[in-house]
Design an enzyme around this catalytic site. Sequence first.
Site, PDB file in Angstrom:
ATOM      1  CD  GLU A 130      -0.749  -0.304   3.789  1.00 14.75           C
ATOM      2  OE1 GLU A 130      -1.047  -1.511   3.828  1.00 14.75           O
ATOM      3  OE2 GLU A 130      -0.941   0.489   4.722  1.00 14.75           O
ATOM      4  CE  LYS A 132       7.266   5.236   5.349  1.00 15.21           C
ATOM      5  NZ  LYS A 132       7.318   6.651   5.672  1.00 15.21           N
ATOM      6  CG  ASP A 134       5.802  12.641   3.078  1.00 11.94           C
ATOM      7  OD1 ASP A 134       6.088  12.485   4.278  1.00 11.94           O
ATOM      8  OD2 ASP A 134       6.485  13.306   2.290  1.00 11.94           O
ATOM      9  CE1 TYR A 240      -0.044   3.701   9.565  1.00 14.12           C
ATOM     10  CE2 TYR A 240      -0.698   5.334   7.951  1.00 14.12           C
ATOM     11  CZ  TYR A 240       0.036   4.984   9.064  1.00 14.12           C
ATOM     12  OH  TYR A 240       0.836   5.903   9.675  1.00 14.12           O
ATOM     13  CE  LYS A 328      10.907   6.821   2.781  1.00 11.56           C
ATOM     14  NZ  LYS A 328      11.755   7.147   3.921  1.00 11.56           N
ATOM     15  CB  CYS A 433      41.243  17.614  17.379  1.00 13.36           C
ATOM     16  SG  CYS A 433      39.703  18.276  18.023  1.00 13.36           S
ATOM     17  CB  CYS A 436      41.389  19.915  21.869  1.00 11.27           C
ATOM     18  SG  CYS A 436      41.691  18.242  21.291  1.00 11.27           S
ATOM     19  CB  CYS A 451      39.560  14.429  18.609  1.00 12.70           C
ATOM     20  SG  CYS A 451      40.297  15.199  20.040  1.00 12.70           S
ATOM     21  CB  CYS A 457      38.711  17.051  22.918  1.00 13.07           C
ATOM     22  SG  CYS A 457      37.961  17.838  21.476  1.00 13.07           S
TER      23      CYS A 457
HETATM   24  S1  IVH Z   1       2.380   0.901   9.099  1.00 12.05           S
HETATM   25  C1  IVH Z   1       4.935  -0.469  13.108  1.00 12.05           C
HETATM   26  N1  IVH Z   1       1.478   1.885   6.871  1.00 12.05           N
HETATM   27  O1  IVH Z   1       5.401   5.625   8.083  1.00 12.05           O
HETATM   28  C2  IVH Z   1       4.662   0.703  12.237  1.00 12.05           C
HETATM   29  N2  IVH Z   1       2.888   3.286   8.191  1.00 12.05           N
HETATM   30  O2  IVH Z   1       8.179   4.886   8.716  1.00 12.05           O
HETATM   31  C3  IVH Z   1       3.417   0.490  11.420  1.00 12.05           C
HETATM   32  N3  IVH Z   1       3.202   5.520   7.266  1.00 12.05           N
HETATM   33  O3  IVH Z   1       5.206   5.899  11.554  1.00 12.05           O
HETATM   34  C4  IVH Z   1       3.211   1.573  10.456  1.00 12.05           C
HETATM   35  N4  IVH Z   1       1.957   5.250   5.490  1.00 12.05           N
HETATM   36  O4  IVH Z   1       3.679   7.380  10.115  1.00 12.05           O
HETATM   37  C5  IVH Z   1       2.241   2.117   7.947  1.00 12.05           C
HETATM   38  N5  IVH Z   1       0.571   2.630   4.902  1.00 12.05           N
HETATM   39  C6  IVH Z   1       1.301   2.850   5.955  1.00 12.05           C
HETATM   40  C7  IVH Z   1       1.941   4.085   6.170  1.00 12.05           C
HETATM   41  C8  IVH Z   1       2.734   4.260   7.294  1.00 12.05           C
HETATM   42  C9  IVH Z   1       2.707   6.098   6.157  1.00 12.05           C
HETATM   43  C10 IVH Z   1       4.117   6.180   8.191  1.00 12.05           C
HETATM   44  C11 IVH Z   1       3.750   6.069   9.638  1.00 12.05           C
HETATM   45  C12 IVH Z   1       4.909   5.380  10.306  1.00 12.05           C
HETATM   46  C13 IVH Z   1       6.015   5.653   9.339  1.00 12.05           C
HETATM   47  C14 IVH Z   1       7.070   4.583   9.451  1.00 12.05           C
END
Ligand code: IVH
Length: 710
Positions: A130, A132, A134, A240, A328, A433, A436, A451, A457
């Site tokens: 699914e 992610k 932002d 989610y 990502k 360094c 120091c 250092c 230091c």
């Molecule tokens: S599942 C155990 N699903 O990404 C964590 N997170 O990098 C379970 N996020 O803190 C998170 N879309 O804020 C999950 N489809 C998605 C997401 C998602 C965005 C964010 C969320 C999480 C962060 C982790």
Amino acid sequence: MAAEQTDKIAVEDLSQAQARAELARLADLLARANAAYHRDDAPVMDDAGFDALKRRNAEIEARFPDLKRTDSPSEQIGAAPAEGFGKITHAVRMLSLGNVFTDEDLDDFVRGVRKFLSLEDDAPLAFTAEPKIDGLSLSLRYQNGQLIQAATRGDGAVGENVTSNARMIADIPQSLTGAPDVLEVRGEVYMSHADFAALNTAQEARGGKSFANPRNAAAGSLRQLDAEITRARPLKFFAYAWGELSAPLAKTQKGAIDRLAALGFATNPLTKLCNSADDLRAHYAHIAALRPDLGYDIDGVVYKVDDLALQARLGFRSTTPRWGIAHKFPAELAWTRLAGIDIQVGRTGALSPVARLDPVTVGGVVVSNATLHNEDYIAGLDAKGGRIRDGKDIRIGDLVQVYRAGDVIPKIADLDLSKRPETAVPYVFPTICPECGSEAIREEGDAVRRCTGGIICPAQAVEKLKHFVSRKAFDIDGLGAKQVEQFYEDGWVKTPADIFELEARYGSGMQQLKNREGWGDKSAKKLFEAIEDKRKIPLERMLFSLGIRHLGEQASNLIARRYGSWEVLEAAMVEAAGCDGAQWEALLNIDGVGEVMARSLVTAFAQPEERASIDALAAHLTILDAEQPKTEGSPVAGKTVVFTGTLEKMSRAEAKAQAERLGAKVSGSVSAKTDLLIAGPGAGSKAKKAADLGIETLDEDGWLDLIAGQ
Ligand code: IVH
């Protein structure tokens, strides 16, 4: 189901659950009354009514001290509105996800899951994939179908109470029908591109501040002390995940998401069930292709093991789940000029080169600094001596390509040789360094030059002190980075132990804290009190505060829990000083402690100067034993368990993680201290030794029976 009416029940008749609900109701009511009175000049109740509610709240807290909320109204001084948000301790920690960036990383993730679960190569294993989102994560707590609390993630353990603000978001239901009695729904608050653009136009027209990107706009809009401002901002929410539940939502991830959708939450329509790494890749490509037209920001694709029973078996590493990962999207890039290179000296003496850049916008944020990692990186070499950027070195004056991946510090990916000024010369990394003047050396195998000044230091000493007083360490009220820097400069505080002598030295006599600029009678007194307050410190904090290289907060917790007390820990570290023997093995055996970390830890206790500084500090403190994990009813809590031979139903890593979850200590060798041996086929000398010592021995099934239901 309607929320139970708890307001009419006498304090002495409240059950635990009713008391919890009533404290939540009172907190909400009193907060609203406070805001209406102080902020809006429009009181919603008279003083007597307000006082009666506060008294009732205090009486319930006195009867159920454990239920006292972090945002308790009784903690609010006078009737003034609290500064900032109240704090909420998450019933289930809000963790983050590990990241993968390449196809190979993704294959490794899938392979790792299979290995942990001991799955045959051809055994089916489904994942959800699914987008992610932002935005910023939010946890919504429903009790008996009513939304009673909303909290930001905060540091994962404690978040901010944004309940009133969450109530303003149209995607978030105020009440649910057919939900479990306790249901924590987790998801992402975000702002669409269109709403973001309209908000910025309106802000600019009003002469207000505009936001750099939709995520900042969403965060700024949710974290408003005045919930009416949140109401005016068009925030959205995708569900989610979940936290505490009184009953499972489904047997699978997909099933649970469908259930949340049926309860009225917005869930992402691009959530798909996939059966292989190739399927995941295909869906990743599909989502990536749709990304420009989605109308909201996403920064990757999240994969989760679908079967929730398998998720439970996989569990968590210290901060991320084993059952899920974020894939990502590649980072955004921009070109700019490298104006200079500064060297910063850190807490562990590392000389870190920092690029000073002509400011440039990358992914909506203005960047003027970037990390250059270490001298090899500048020279065009990787950690193993291989070439990076085709071996091109980075020089001051170069046109460089800057990128940001997620929230991390900007980095330099590449440079354009054709634009290199003729005057540019190779960068010479300092061997002295800059802070120091001590020699800065690079040990064999270390990518970093350090250092050698240690605490002589100033940069190292000050960084160590700043770490020592930081929030996750000693967290002394009134003593932050700025104050320790000043105290250090004037020679008042050179080491952590000096902090605990501040009052004796500067509380009276010739030089007094209260006479320093920026201080007064009251603030000095308050600081001395805050320091006194920290003379009692939990073991895990003490350990983390020492600022030992490689030893983070999570590892400090694990180590503290394993040894229990400062005395035991200290004795074990002394015994392990030679990096061999039983104590050394025991240290390495802790899940989450690797050899590099272990070496760094034992060295800190063995190195004379560092040891003297630790001893001087410890002499001022009462170090409290570590809290052990909650293992009520666990048949193996506190026991030392050894696994040997082949396990057939799970991997060794899973067995170990499971035993530790139940409060057992897992050791690699059998001794008189062993309580239980779990022996699979092929067990050899360990089984024999256990038999000789009369230690209880189980096979894998016996072990599973023993811990069944835990
Ligand atoms: S599942 C155990 N699903 O990404 C964590 N997170 O990098 C379970 N996020 O803190 C998170 N879309 O804020 C999950 N489809 C998605 C997401 C998602 C965005 C964010 C969320 C999480 C962060 C982790």
